[in-house]
Design an enzyme around this catalytic site. Structure first.
Site, PDB file in Angstrom:
ATOM      1  N   LYS A   1      -0.063   3.675  -2.729  1.00 10.54           N
ATOM      2  CA  LYS A   1      -1.088   4.718  -2.654  1.00 10.54           C
ATOM      3  C   LYS A   1      -0.490   6.110  -2.513  1.00 10.54           C
ATOM      4  CE  LYS A   1      -4.718   1.701  -0.793  1.00 10.54           C
ATOM      5  NZ  LYS A   1      -4.018   0.447  -0.484  1.00 10.54           N
TER       6      LYS A   1
ATOM      7  N   LYS B   1       2.602   6.650   5.284  1.00 10.60           N
ATOM      8  CA  LYS B   1       1.799   5.529   4.799  1.00 10.60           C
ATOM      9  C   LYS B   1       2.415   4.206   5.200  1.00 10.60           C
ATOM     10  CE  LYS B   1      -1.743   4.020   2.616  1.00 10.60           C
ATOM     11  NZ  LYS B   1      -1.738   2.921   3.595  1.00 10.60           N
TER      12      LYS B   1
ATOM     13  N   SER C   1       0.803  -1.235   0.000  1.00 11.98           N
ATOM     14  CA  SER C   1       0.000   0.000   0.000  1.00 11.98           C
ATOM     15  C   SER C   1       0.831   1.277   0.000  1.00 11.98           C
ATOM     16  CB  SER C   1      -0.964   0.006   1.190  1.00 11.98           C
ATOM     17  OG  SER C   1      -2.044  -0.854   0.939  1.00 11.98           O
TER      18      SER C   1
ATOM     19  N   SER D   1      -6.329   3.202   4.180  1.00 13.81           N
ATOM     20  CA  SER D   1      -5.648   2.498   3.096  1.00 13.81           C
ATOM     21  C   SER D   1      -6.657   1.723   2.254  1.00 13.81           C
ATOM     22  CB  SER D   1      -4.574   1.541   3.638  1.00 13.81           C
ATOM     23  OG  SER D   1      -3.700   1.128   2.602  1.00 13.81           O
TER      24      SER D   1
END
Length: 398
Positions: A59, A218, A56, A116
């Site tokens: 992202k 993140k 992730s 997420s």
């Protein structure tokens, strides 16, 4: 839309961030890197160029492109984006939007940052790229222009794909790009919770609660990737960006990155303290002599280095990349501009918004006037300015 989303950033925009040569690509259980976000110095690294599944962390690029679209007016926070069947059927983590529904850009962005959410990643990708596959091509294109040499994207969420890989160094570069290019949006990464349809959703990033000064960015996990994180923290004017990838346990990842950031911030604080002590000692021992010498040096520099004291402001933009690219185009197109001419992009806050002034500097007064006159003949606006030996913005030093 694809044309609108094309980026003209040059890899040199952030080349200052990594001052050391690439290390050899040696495989190891984890990959890590930490940089001084303000100067770009690599404070420590381990296998930072080993290609891994980003999970992730992907992202962050989806968000980078979304922020650019917001800046360019392609989308607005309040716009309602349609949810396709593909988006609704994405695997968790997700917020559970239904096919045929609509979700605001703001809620989709917050869902990416805090939850997420894979479903919202697809919503944004389809809105900006017509299809996730097409959007992923834009993601890879932007990555290359940012200098992420070892990164390829095939989806917007980070769900497993054998071809979708990146490195700790590239992810640090992306984190730095988000911080430097979109300061007005960067603060969103510190969000610990948000409410959607009456439901409170909490962040996956435990460092925001457990590490003093942490303010984003993140986390990521898949079985193949392990536990990954890109995170940033600031204390007393110092800021670090840290990345670690490939951990088998969440606690191991968080402990590792917390240790990296603590050591990095302490090192920066120590360097600053030592510099302050040296300056104080010099001032105490040689106060008057130093003042006189500084004055003499400044006068000499003004007299003998006039070439550095004049520039031409060629425009003002709402977007960092546009400001720098415009100046770069003029530098390349206009005859007789020296290769030593420096591009300077100066962020100025006005009425709550950030405006980026685009400049070419490194001239004497007559040269600056000649350049501005030449530009005016081609119907380009410009202003001759004095530079006063100011320290250049970091992104344009090298």
């Amino acid at each position: 839309m694809e044309h609108k989303m094309a980026f003209s950033l040059k890899a040199s925009i952030l080349s200052f961030l990594f001052c050391l040569c690439l290390t050899s690509n040696v495989c190891a259980s984890v990959s890590s890197i930490i940089i001084d976000a303000n100067t770009g110095k690599v404070l420590s690294e381990s296998n930072a160029d080993e290609r891994r599944y980003p999970a992730s962390l992907t992202k962050l690029m989806t968000l980078y492109i979304t922020f650019d679209a917001l800046e360019n007016g392609i989308i607005k926070w309040e716009d309602k984006l349609p949810v396709s069947r593909k988006a609704a059927n994405m695997s968790p983590s997700k917020i559970g939007v239904k096919a045929g529904e609509k979700i605001s850009v703001k809620n989709a962005v917050m869902a990416l940052i805090v939850k997420s959410a894979n479903d919202c990643a697809v919503v944004l990708a389809e809105a900006l790229g017509y299809s996730e596959e097409n959007f992923a091509k834009t993601m890879t294109h932007v990555a290359k222009e940012l200098g992420m040499k070892n990164t390829t994207f095939y989806n917007a969420s980070g769900l497993p794909n054998k071809k979708q890989k990146s490195t700790a160094r590239d992810m640090a570069l992306l984190g730095a790009a988000l911080y430097h290019h979109f300061p007005q949006y960067y603060k969103l990464f510190s969000t610990k919770k948000f409410t959607y349809k009456g439901r409170t959703i909490y962040t996956h990033n435990h460092l925001l609660k457990n590490f003093k000064g942490a303010d984003g960015m993140k986390t990521g996990f898949t079985n193949a990737a392990g536990f990954n994180i890109v995170t940033s923290a600031q204390r007393d004017g110092n800021r670090v960006i840290a990345v670690t990838m490939g951990h088998r346990m969440l606690k191991q990842r968080d402990k590792k990155v917390a240790s990296m950031m603590e050591n990095g911030l302490q090192k920066l604080a120590l360097n600053k303290t030592q510099s302050d002590i040296m300056l104080a000692n010099n001032q105490n021992n040689y106060k008057e002599d130093v003042k006189e010498q500084i004055a003499d040096n400044a006068l000499t520099a003004t007299q003998s280095n006039e070439i550095y004291n004049w520039g031409v402001q060629v425009g003002a933009f709402s977007n960092y990349a546009k400001a720098r690219n415009y100046a770069q185009n003029i530098k390349e197109e206009v005859a007789k501009i020296s290769e030593q001419t420096i591009i300077d992009v100066e962020p100025i806050e006005t009425s709550g918004a950030i405006v980026y002034r685009s400049k070419l500097i490194g001239f004497d007064k007559n040269e600056a006037k000649d350049l501005c006159n030449q530009l005016k003949k081609t119907h380009k606006s410009c202003i001759v300015i004095t530079v006063n030996n100011k320290e250049l913005t970091l992104a344009n030093k090298l």
